[in-house]
Each structure stands twice: as structure tokens, then as C-alpha cells.
Write an enzyme that holds these catalytic residues in place. Structure first.
Site, PDB file in Angstrom:
ATOM      1  N   GLY A  14       0.749  -1.217  -0.056  1.00  0.00           N
ATOM      2  CA  GLY A  14      -0.029   0.044  -0.059  1.00  0.00           C
ATOM      3  C   GLY A  14       0.809   1.361   0.026  1.00  0.00           C
ATOM      4  O   GLY A  14       2.207   1.220   0.099  1.00  0.00           O
ATOM      5  N   ARG A  38      -2.340  -9.681   1.694  1.00  0.00           N
ATOM      6  CA  ARG A  38      -3.683 -10.726   1.776  1.00  0.00           C
ATOM      7  C   ARG A  38      -3.272 -11.897   0.758  1.00  0.00           C
ATOM      8  O   ARG A  38      -2.580 -11.674  -0.269  1.00  0.00           O
ATOM      9  CB  ARG A  38      -4.971  -9.985   1.570  1.00  0.00           C
ATOM     10  CG  ARG A  38      -4.748  -9.371   0.108  1.00  0.00           C
ATOM     11  CD  ARG A  38      -6.555  -9.110  -0.198  1.00  0.00           C
ATOM     12  NE  ARG A  38      -6.710  -7.650   0.102  1.00  0.00           N
ATOM     13  CZ  ARG A  38      -7.695  -7.428   0.596  1.00  0.00           C
ATOM     14  NH1 ARG A  38      -8.470  -8.231   1.395  1.00  0.00           N
ATOM     15  NH2 ARG A  38      -8.001  -5.966   0.660  1.00  0.00           N
ATOM     16  N   ASN A 127      -3.825   9.999  13.143  1.00  0.00           N
ATOM     17  CA  ASN A 127      -2.895  10.628  12.420  1.00  0.00           C
ATOM     18  C   ASN A 127      -1.427  10.550  13.175  1.00  0.00           C
ATOM     19  O   ASN A 127      -1.476  10.742  14.452  1.00  0.00           O
ATOM     20  CB  ASN A 127      -3.083  11.982  12.241  1.00  0.00           C
ATOM     21  CG  ASN A 127      -2.162  12.650  11.199  1.00  0.00           C
ATOM     22  OD1 ASN A 127      -0.954  12.830  11.228  1.00  0.00           O
ATOM     23  ND2 ASN A 127      -2.848  13.337  10.102  1.00  0.00           N
ATOM     24  N   MET A 128      -0.374  10.039  12.708  1.00  0.00           N
ATOM     25  CA  MET A 128       0.792   9.837  13.502  1.00  0.00           C
ATOM     26  C   MET A 128       1.754  10.930  13.534  1.00  0.00           C
ATOM     27  O   MET A 128       2.916  10.752  14.017  1.00  0.00           O
ATOM     28  CB  MET A 128       1.366   8.564  13.239  1.00  0.00           C
ATOM     29  CG  MET A 128       0.618   7.330  13.222  1.00  0.00           C
ATOM     30  SD  MET A 128       0.966   6.373  14.526  1.00  0.00           S
ATOM     31  CE  MET A 128      -0.511   5.186  14.614  1.00  0.00           C
ATOM     32  N   HIS A 158      -8.158  15.085   0.880  1.00  0.00           N
ATOM     33  CA  HIS A 158      -7.317  14.056   0.758  1.00  0.00           C
ATOM     34  C   HIS A 158      -7.275  13.494  -0.983  1.00  0.00           C
ATOM     35  O   HIS A 158      -8.244  13.938  -1.499  1.00  0.00           O
ATOM     36  CB  HIS A 158      -7.693  12.841   1.532  1.00  0.00           C
ATOM     37  CG  HIS A 158      -7.093  12.726   3.027  1.00  0.00           C
ATOM     38  ND1 HIS A 158      -8.177  13.666   3.823  1.00  0.00           N
ATOM     39  CD2 HIS A 158      -6.046  12.504   3.609  1.00  0.00           C
ATOM     40  CE1 HIS A 158      -7.407  13.569   5.081  1.00  0.00           C
ATOM     41  NE2 HIS A 158      -6.391  12.897   4.907  1.00  0.00           N
ATOM     42  N   LYS A 162      -8.678   7.961  -1.463  1.00  0.00           N
ATOM     43  CA  LYS A 162      -9.331   7.613   0.293  1.00  0.00           C
ATOM     44  C   LYS A 162     -10.627   7.041   0.103  1.00  0.00           C
ATOM     45  O   LYS A 162     -11.594   7.666  -0.443  1.00  0.00           O
ATOM     46  CB  LYS A 162      -9.031   9.028   0.837  1.00  0.00           C
ATOM     47  CG  LYS A 162      -9.275   8.704   2.390  1.00  0.00           C
ATOM     48  CD  LYS A 162      -8.422   9.935   3.339  1.00  0.00           C
ATOM     49  CE  LYS A 162      -9.116   9.556   4.747  1.00  0.00           C
ATOM     50  NZ  LYS A 162      -8.480   8.460   5.168  1.00  0.00           N
TER      51      LYS A 162
HETATM   52  N1  LIG Z   1      -2.726   7.329  11.076  1.00  0.00           N
HETATM   53  C1  LIG Z   1      -2.262   7.629  10.224  1.00  0.00           C
HETATM   54  O1  LIG Z   1      -1.102   8.674  10.372  1.00  0.00           O
HETATM   55  C2  LIG Z   1      -2.284   7.565   8.829  1.00  0.00           C
HETATM   56  C3  LIG Z   1      -3.384   6.657   8.556  1.00  0.00           C
HETATM   57  N2  LIG Z   1      -3.704   6.195   7.282  1.00  0.00           N
HETATM   58  C4  LIG Z   1      -4.555   5.069   6.949  1.00  0.00           C
HETATM   59  O2  LIG Z   1      -4.059   4.061   6.459  1.00  0.00           O
HETATM   60  C5  LIG Z   1      -4.832   3.391   5.775  1.00  0.00           C
HETATM   61  C6  LIG Z   1      -4.172   2.692   4.429  1.00  0.00           C
HETATM   62  O3  LIG Z   1      -3.901   3.854   3.757  1.00  0.00           O
HETATM   63  P1  LIG Z   1      -3.005   3.766   2.301  1.00  0.00           P
HETATM   64  O4  LIG Z   1      -1.643   3.211   2.665  1.00  0.00           O
HETATM   65  O5  LIG Z   1      -3.314   5.058   1.771  1.00  0.00           O
HETATM   66  O6  LIG Z   1      -4.120   2.743   1.743  1.00  0.00           O
HETATM   67  P2  LIG Z   1      -3.646   1.722   0.420  1.00  0.00           P
HETATM   68  O7  LIG Z   1      -5.035   1.012   0.011  1.00  0.00           O
HETATM   69  O8  LIG Z   1      -2.702   2.070  -0.424  1.00  0.00           O
HETATM   70  O9  LIG Z   1      -3.056   0.501   1.409  1.00  0.00           O
HETATM   71  C7  LIG Z   1      -3.647  -0.390   2.340  1.00  0.00           C
HETATM   72  C8  LIG Z   1      -3.068  -1.698   2.168  1.00  0.00           C
HETATM   73  O10 LIG Z   1      -3.653  -2.449   3.000  1.00  0.00           O
HETATM   74  C9  LIG Z   1      -3.811  -3.793   2.352  1.00  0.00           C
HETATM   75  N3  LIG Z   1      -4.593  -4.885   3.197  1.00  0.00           N
HETATM   76  C10 LIG Z   1      -6.086  -4.731   3.159  1.00  0.00           C
HETATM   77  N4  LIG Z   1      -6.638  -5.569   3.891  1.00  0.00           N
HETATM   78  C11 LIG Z   1      -5.629  -6.473   4.004  1.00  0.00           C
HETATM   79  C12 LIG Z   1      -5.415  -7.688   4.601  1.00  0.00           C
HETATM   80  N5  LIG Z   1      -6.714  -8.274   5.113  1.00  0.00           N
HETATM   81  N6  LIG Z   1      -4.366  -8.262   4.793  1.00  0.00           N
HETATM   82  C13 LIG Z   1      -3.294  -7.817   4.248  1.00  0.00           C
HETATM   83  N7  LIG Z   1      -3.068  -6.642   3.553  1.00  0.00           N
HETATM   84  C14 LIG Z   1      -4.536  -6.033   3.649  1.00  0.00           C
HETATM   85  C15 LIG Z   1      -4.172  -3.453   1.064  1.00  0.00           C
HETATM   86  O11 LIG Z   1      -4.149  -4.601   0.080  1.00  0.00           O
HETATM   87  P3  LIG Z   1      -5.226  -4.670  -1.386  1.00  0.00           P
HETATM   88  O12 LIG Z   1      -4.505  -3.728  -1.943  1.00  0.00           O
HETATM   89  O13 LIG Z   1      -4.960  -6.090  -1.645  1.00  0.00           O
HETATM   90  O14 LIG Z   1      -6.555  -4.397  -0.760  1.00  0.00           O
HETATM   91  C16 LIG Z   1      -3.389  -2.472   0.616  1.00  0.00           C
HETATM   92  O15 LIG Z   1      -1.824  -3.018   0.318  1.00  0.00           O
HETATM   93  C17 LIG Z   1      -5.973   3.956   5.761  1.00  0.00           C
HETATM   94  O16 LIG Z   1      -6.912   3.888   6.662  1.00  0.00           O
HETATM   95  C18 LIG Z   1      -5.595   5.296   5.858  1.00  0.00           C
HETATM   96  O17 LIG Z   1      -6.631   6.369   6.269  1.00  0.00           O
HETATM   97  C19 LIG Z   1      -2.876   6.862   6.183  1.00  0.00           C
HETATM   98  C20 LIG Z   1      -2.070   7.668   6.238  1.00  0.00           C
HETATM   99  C21 LIG Z   1      -1.619   8.104   7.650  1.00  0.00           C
HETATM  100  O1  LIG Z   2      -5.784   8.184   3.985  1.00  0.00           O
HETATM  101  C1  LIG Z   2      -4.885   8.857   4.100  1.00  0.00           C
HETATM  102  O2  LIG Z   2      -3.839   9.201   2.877  1.00  0.00           O
HETATM  103  C2  LIG Z   2      -4.893   9.543   5.473  1.00  0.00           C
HETATM  104  N1  LIG Z   2      -5.420   9.267   6.372  1.00  0.00           N
HETATM  105  C3  LIG Z   2      -5.403   9.696   7.559  1.00  0.00           C
HETATM  106  C4  LIG Z   2      -6.704  10.211   8.005  1.00  0.00           C
HETATM  107  O3  LIG Z   2      -7.877   9.646   7.784  1.00  0.00           O
HETATM  108  O4  LIG Z   2      -6.802  11.129   8.797  1.00  0.00           O
HETATM  109  C5  LIG Z   2      -4.221  10.385   7.910  1.00  0.00           C
HETATM  110  C6  LIG Z   2      -3.692  11.314   6.828  1.00  0.00           C
HETATM  111  O5  LIG Z   2      -4.489  12.638   6.717  1.00  0.00           O
HETATM  112  C7  LIG Z   2      -3.587  10.588   5.449  1.00  0.00           C
END
Ligand SMILES: NC(=O)C1=CN([C@@H]2O[C@H](COP(=O)(O)OP(=O)(O)OC[C@H]3O[C@@H](n4cnc5c(N)ncnc54)[C@H](OP(=O)(O)O)[C@@H]3O)[C@@H](O)[C@H]2O)C=CC1
Ligand SMILES: O=C(O)C1=N[C@H](C(=O)O)C[C@H](O)C1
Length: 269
Positions: A14, A38, A127-128, A158, A162
Site C-alpha cells: 500500500g 493478503r 494521524n501519527m 485527501h 481515500k
Molecule cells: N494514522 C495515520 O497517520 C495515517 C493513516 N492512514 C490510513 O492508513 C490506511 C491505509 O492507507 P493507504 O496506505 O493510503 O491505503 P492503501 O490502499 O494504499 O493500502 C492499504 C493496504 O492494506 C492492504 N490490506 C487490506 N486488507 C488487508 C488484509 N486483510 N491483509 C493484508 N493486507 C491488507 C491492501 O491490500 P489490497 O490492495 O490487496 O486491498 C493495501 O496494500 C487507511 O485507513 C488510511 O486512512 C494513512 C496515512 C496516515
Molecule cells: O488516507 C490517508 O491518506 C490519510 N489518512 C489519515 C486520516 O484519515 O486522517 C491521515 C492522513 O490525513 C492521510
């Protein structure tokens, strides 16, 4: 010799998964020991560095999370809500620190983390980044200082991929504003407006989501009163800020008592 924690990254392919792999491998405070995707994903069985288009990293992508977690001290998980609930149980079995960045979790999914938190350390935040967690504190202070003459609106933007709205960050900011005001967010939240909505209700907190292009993440908290406005703003231009925060949380979690924590605990804000 100091022990260097082994880290597993879930959702390795991802946007955040790949950023986390780069951040962990570039750090001298942690080792990458696993990468999970997955079942059926075309990265399974490949070296994760090569799958990302670079040099081999000596870590093969697996669809067996428990096998990977058993070799690690921490799991960093930015995936999807159902996957995160499953990973929480497995991380607890393996006694790994579970750092959760996944957003869009329902109340039931958040409650489902509690049994795992009796056995392992969970650090979860929408958000980290340091900047947003500071903004959360500022939002609470400003909301506490102002009366309901100031209307509060949270506006987030975003990228087009998203899947959840409002963003996890927007909800953190809304919770902080509600806490500052001494109200429950659920009682005052207005999520988006459309049609004949009627005039704005005094004391409510509005949420608005923009989705487009490759916007990494932007959040405004607007305090609007007759004659003046205050805007608190955070703009993320690089996902590395989230990955750095997540790695910090994984290291901080080593040796903490089992339970649920957030980035305010990690950053000592
Ligand atoms: N807290 C923070 O600071 C931040 C939070 N986020 C959050 O992180 C999450 C991911 O964001 P992002 O990286 O952009 O999304 P992506 O869709 O790019 O990545 C998510 C990944 O998780 C995988 N995945 C989903 N289900 C499974 C499973 N059951 N087993 C293994 N892998 C799995 C997906 O695979 P597949 O493609 O096969 O579904 C994909 O590779 C979101 O909820 C986002 O809001 C993002 C940035 C910052
Ligand atoms: O999905 C994202 O990209 C992000 N998700 C987090 C959120 O839902 O706030 C953090 C960041 O803004 C990026």
C-alpha cells in the site's frame, strides 16, 4: 548490546506500507523482519524490496501474519478496519506492540480491539504526525477559550483513493474541539451539508471532505464568529511524517504495560 526491535509491516504494497518499509529499513533503531499482504496478492513469495522496484531486502512477503508476527517485537498496520481487528488478535498472541494507523473503524471495530489490549500494547491514532497531534492540543485549547459565538467547522482534503470520510484526523480534531467545549461530539456533529439544511445550529461542529488528485492530507479547523475568523491548519506534503511517527510509536511501545495508547502518550504532548 542494545536490542533492536524487529518490525513487521502489514499491507506492505500500500501507499503507507511502502513508505513504512523504507522508513524502517533506513532506521538504525529497528529491523524489518516481515511484510504481510493478503492471500492471493501478487507480491506473496517475492522479496519485498524487489517487489517495490528496488534492491532485495531479505524479507519475503507472506500471507501468514501470525508466522511473521511470531518473529517480531512490533507490527505497524496501516490497512483496512476488518484486517486491523484480525491483526490485533494475532499481535496479542505474539505479544507484539501493535501500531494502528488504519482509519474508518466503526465503534464496534474499535471495541473489538479491547480483548487484545489486555495482552499487548496497542498504539492507535488517526494521524501519527507530530504536527497534527500538536494541532489537536491547540484545537482543544482554542475551543475551550471561545464561546459558542464561534462556529467550528473541520475541513479536510485527501487524494482520490481515500475510502473513508471524514478522515481519522478530522474526527480527532472534532473530538478535541468538542472536549474543549465540554460537549459530546456525537451530539453536535454535522457531517457535510446538502439541500435545504436550515440555518446552522449554534454549538454544532461541521465536517467537510474534499477528495482529489494526489493530496497527501490537509486539515483546517475554522472558528468563525461575526466579524472575525481563526483558522488552525496542518498540511502534509510527504507521507514520511506518518511513517516516522508510527516507527516512534513502535519503539516507545517496547516495555510499556499492555493497554491502549495514542500519539499524545508517545509524544508526551
Ligand atoms: N494514522 C495515520 O497517520 C495515517 C493513516 N492512514 C490510513 O492508513 C490506511 C491505509 O492507507 P493507504 O496506505 O493510503 O491505503 P492503501 O490502499 O494504499 O493500502 C492499504 C493496504 O492494506 C492492504 N490490506 C487490506 N486488507 C488487508 C488484509 N486483510 N491483509 C493484508 N493486507 C491488507 C491492501 O491490500 P489490497 O490492495 O490487496 O486491498 C493495501 O496494500 C487507511 O485507513 C488510511 O486512512 C494513512 C496515512 C496516515
Ligand atoms: O488516507 C490517508 O491518506 C490519510 N489518512 C489519515 C486520516 O484519515 O486522517 C491521515 C492522513 O490525513 C492521510
Amino acid at each position: 548490546m542494545t536490542h533492536i526491535p524487529g518490525i513487521v509491516i502489514t499491507g506492505a504494497s500500500g501507499r503507507m506500507g511502502q513508505m513504512l518499509i523504507r522508513t524502517v529499513t533506513e532506521s538504525d533503531q529497528a529491523r524489518l523482519v516481515g511484510a504481510v499482504e493478503r492471500a492471493g496478492h501478487d507480491w506473496i513469495g517475492r522479496d519485498v524490496g524487489e517487489a517495490m522496484g528496488g534492491q532485495p531486502l531479505g524479507v519475503t512477503v507472506t500471507d501468514d501474519p501470525l508466522e511473521a508476527f511470531a518473529k517480531a517485537q512490533a507490527v505497524i498496520d496501516f490497512t483496512a478496519p476488518e484486517a486491523t481487528v484480525e491483526f490485533a488478535g494475532l499481535a496479542a498472541q505474539a505479544r507484539c506492540v501493535h501500531v494502528i494507523g488504519t482509519t474508518g473503524m466503526s465503534d464496534a471495530q474499535i471495541a473489538a480491539l479491547e480483548p487484545a489490549a489486555r495482552h499487548s500494547v496497542i498504539v492507535r491514532a488517526g494521524n501519527m504526525s507530530l504536527g497534527v497531534n500538536l494541532l489537536v492540543q491547540l484545537t482543544k485549547k482554542v475551543a475551550a477559550a471561545l464561546d459558542e459565538d464561534f462556529d467550528i467547522e473541520v475541513i479536510e482534503a485527501h487524494h482520490r483513493h481515500k475510502v473513508d470520510a471524514p478522515s481519522g484526523t478530522a474526527l480527532m480534531l472534532g473530538e478535541a474541539a468538542a472536549e474543549g467545549r465540554g460537549v459530546q461530539l456525537a451530539d453536535v456533529a454535522d457531517r457535510g451539508r446538502d439541500g435545504i439544511t436550515g440555518a446552522r445550529e449554534r454549538g454544532h461542529i461541521g465536517f467537510h471532505a474534499i477528495r482529489g488528485g494526489d493530496i497527501v492530507g490537509e486539515h483546517d479547523v475554522l472558528f468563525a464568529a461575526p466579524g472575525e475568523r481563526i483558522v488552525l491548519r496542518h498540511v502534509a506534503t510527504d507521507r514520511a511524517i506518518f511513517a516516522r511517527g508510527a516507527l516512534k510509536a513502535a519503539l516507545w511501545g517496547q516495555g510499556q504495560k499492555p493497554g491502549q495508547y495514542d500519539m499524545v502518550d508517545v509524544l508526551g504532548l
